[in-house]
Design an enzyme around this catalytic site. Sequence first.
Site, short mmCIF file in Angstrom:
data_model
loop_
_atom_site.label_atom_id
_atom_site.label_comp_id
_atom_site.label_asym_id
_atom_site.label_seq_id
_atom_site.Cartn_x
_atom_site.Cartn_y
_atom_site.Cartn_z
N ASP A 1 22.82 -3.72 60.76
CA ASP A 1 23.32 -3.01 59.23
C ASP A 1 24.29 -2.01 59.84
O ASP A 1 24.79 -1.81 60.93
CB ASP A 1 22.21 -2.61 58.84
CG ASP A 1 21.31 -1.62 59.63
OD1 ASP A 1 21.65 -1.45 60.69
OD2 ASP A 1 20.26 -1.10 59.19
N ASN B 1 9.36 4.17 54.97
CA ASN B 1 9.21 3.24 53.54
C ASN B 1 9.01 1.74 54.06
O ASN B 1 8.94 0.98 53.14
CB ASN B 1 10.11 3.73 52.55
CG ASN B 1 11.69 2.91 53.24
OD1 ASN B 1 11.67 2.49 54.34
ND2 ASN B 1 12.48 3.05 52.19
N HIS C 1 11.12 0.02 55.49
CA HIS C 1 12.35 -0.92 55.62
C HIS C 1 12.57 -1.48 56.70
O HIS C 1 11.95 -1.05 57.92
CB HIS C 1 13.58 -0.27 54.98
CG HIS C 1 13.91 0.73 55.85
ND1 HIS C 1 14.86 1.66 55.36
CD2 HIS C 1 14.10 1.11 57.12
CE1 HIS C 1 15.39 2.41 56.37
NE2 HIS C 1 15.04 2.21 57.26
N GLU D 1 15.49 -2.22 51.70
CA GLU D 1 14.65 -1.30 51.28
C GLU D 1 13.64 -1.71 50.27
O GLU D 1 13.80 -3.01 49.68
CB GLU D 1 15.49 -0.27 50.22
CG GLU D 1 16.69 0.28 51.09
CD GLU D 1 16.07 1.58 52.06
OE1 GLU D 1 14.89 1.35 52.76
OE2 GLU D 1 17.10 2.57 52.27
#
Length: 243
Positions: free
Chosen positions: A67, A136, A138, A143
């Site tokens: 990313d 979280n 990810h 996400e």
Amino acid sequence: MKIIKTKDYQEMSKKAAFIVASQITIKNNSILGLATGGTPLGMYQELIKLYKEEMVDFKEVVTFNLDEYYGLSGDSEQSYRYYMEENFFKYINIKPENIHIPDGMAADVSLECKRYNRLLEREGAVDLQVLGIGRNAHIGFNEPDDEFKADTHFVKLDDDTIEANARFFDKPEDVPQKAISMGIKNIMQAKKIVLLANGLEKADAIKKTIEGKISPEVPASVLQLHPDVTFVLDELAASKLDN
Ligand code: PGA
């Protein structure tokens, strides 16, 4: 699924570096999927050591990063391209043309996502994908959501991700709110996956990922479906697992 529990960050990093180095030893032109963030820094340092000791050679290796922040150029210190250059690539003999990272400054972001997908498809499957994990759960910047995004896509970052990444920026408002990320299909197509996690702040995400229900609300839980995934965890990240 294989789970390797290590005593601390250093042992986790060494173990991960050995996994990457052995992949390159088996296949010198391996395609590696690479991650950024605090977690893999130690692994990159260990790989640089192995390179200096002539234990591993990156001459034919091809890399794809997961990313990149949208709106940061490659020479901005917070961009992932800069991170990769400064923490890894400048110390090894990888060919610049074999390095792939999404362009965070692309004028047409949907074209850039398509270009990156095409490149991934053209090169063939990633041999070994290295992942970190967000608090979280990810992976890359996939996400929590109500569906898995398959391909490389433009993403609005979660508030939790922005808060977690604020430590790398002078001011929280400087953290980019958007990014380009490989999708879940891109990640799952890798032949092998190794996910690293350390620290108590990752323990809940690790528990849900490994022992919870598979759900796009817990993006990393999809890894339960992968035939060759290894979790390399320090004691704290593994501390909430049942076994
Ligand atoms: P971290 O980030 O390694 O900085 O904790 C991991 C991630 O967000 O994937």
